[in-house]
Design a protein around this motif. Structure first.
Motif, PDB file in Angstrom:
ATOM      1  N   LEU A  66       0.839  -1.198   0.000  1.00 35.25           N
ATOM      2  CA  LEU A  66       0.000   0.000   0.000  1.00 35.25           C
ATOM      3  C   LEU A  66       0.870   1.243   0.000  1.00 35.25           C
ATOM      4  O   LEU A  66       1.792   1.339   0.816  1.00 35.25           O
ATOM      5  N   GLU A  67       0.566   2.164  -0.875  1.00 28.97           N
ATOM      6  CA  GLU A  67       1.232   3.463  -0.900  1.00 28.97           C
ATOM      7  C   GLU A  67       2.756   3.354  -0.875  1.00 28.97           C
ATOM      8  O   GLU A  67       3.427   4.046  -0.123  1.00 28.97           O
ATOM      9  N   GLY A  68       3.294   2.412  -1.650  1.00 24.16           N
ATOM     10  CA  GLY A  68       4.733   2.290  -1.797  1.00 24.16           C
ATOM     11  C   GLY A  68       5.462   1.531  -0.703  1.00 24.16           C
ATOM     12  O   GLY A  68       6.694   1.475  -0.706  1.00 24.16           O
ATOM     13  N   SER A  69       4.737   0.946   0.248  1.00 22.75           N
ATOM     14  CA  SER A  69       5.405   0.146   1.281  1.00 22.75           C
ATOM     15  C   SER A  69       4.544  -1.066   1.638  1.00 22.75           C
ATOM     16  O   SER A  69       3.380  -1.149   1.247  1.00 22.75           O
ATOM     17  N   HIS A  71       2.639  -3.430   4.410  1.00 27.47           N
ATOM     18  CA  HIS A  71       1.975  -3.299   5.702  1.00 27.47           C
ATOM     19  C   HIS A  71       1.627  -4.694   6.225  1.00 27.47           C
ATOM     20  O   HIS A  71       0.943  -5.462   5.540  1.00 27.47           O
ATOM     21  N   LYS A 106      -6.657  -1.385   6.510  1.00 22.83           N
ATOM     22  CA  LYS A 106      -5.623  -1.551   5.484  1.00 22.83           C
ATOM     23  C   LYS A 106      -6.099  -2.517   4.398  1.00 22.83           C
ATOM     24  O   LYS A 106      -5.901  -2.276   3.211  1.00 22.83           O
ATOM     25  N   ARG A 109      -8.583  -0.796   2.180  1.00 25.02           N
ATOM     26  CA  ARG A 109      -7.905   0.149   1.270  1.00 25.02           C
ATOM     27  C   ARG A 109      -7.276  -0.602   0.106  1.00 25.02           C
ATOM     28  O   ARG A 109      -7.351  -0.174  -1.031  1.00 25.02           O
ATOM     29  N   TYR A 110      -6.642  -1.747   0.389  1.00 22.76           N
ATOM     30  CA  TYR A 110      -6.019  -2.550  -0.664  1.00 22.76           C
ATOM     31  C   TYR A 110      -7.076  -3.030  -1.657  1.00 22.76           C
ATOM     32  O   TYR A 110      -6.860  -2.979  -2.869  1.00 22.76           O
ATOM     33  N   ARG A 113      -8.316  -0.411  -4.280  1.00 19.91           N
ATOM     34  CA  ARG A 113      -7.347   0.089  -5.280  1.00 19.91           C
ATOM     35  C   ARG A 113      -7.650  -0.417  -6.653  1.00 19.91           C
ATOM     36  O   ARG A 113      -8.153  -1.437  -6.901  1.00 19.91           O
TER      37      ARG A 113
END
Length: 113
Positions: A66-69, A71, A106, A109-110, A113
């Motif tokens: 997520l968002e470049g990292s 989790h 989280k 959110r994934y 996307r």
């Protein structure tokens, strides 16, 4: 009259491809390392080398990009099915029973996307 459901029809929510390492800690203490195949808000499909028993309670650990990292996601789950797959070992379906609010957010959110 008998009705049969396909795998897609049995799913309560849509799945999204997820290819990350996953670890399953079985209630008896065995640790299975494998790879996530897909994820939904209610469960995860993974590939492992050993066949866990259906209805086995476990802890599931995996990560979400997520968002470049990455989790970390930790949750309680139960084995709902396991089938032999020539390429993957055993394909195992896990239903998430308990997940923290942070991990659930989280995961959602994934999935959006």
């Amino acid at each position: 009259m008998r009705l049969t459901l396909s795998i897609d029809e049995r799913r309560a929510s849509a799945r999204k491809v997820l290819r990350v390492p996953a670890v399953v800690q079985l209630a008896a203490g065995d640790r299975l390392e494998g790879r996530a195949l897909d994820v939904s808000s209610g469960g995860v499909s993974i590939a492992v080398s050993k066949n866990p028993r259906v209805s086995t309670q476990c802890k599931l650990f995996f990560t979400l990009p997520l968002e470049g990292s990455l989790h970390a996601i930790n949750c309680q789950a139960v084995v709902v099915h396991a089938i032999l797959s020539n390429e993957l070992g055993f394909k195992v379906g896990l239903k998430i029973n308990e997940i923290t609010a942070e991990s659930k957010a989280k995961l959602e959110r994934y999935l959006r996307r």
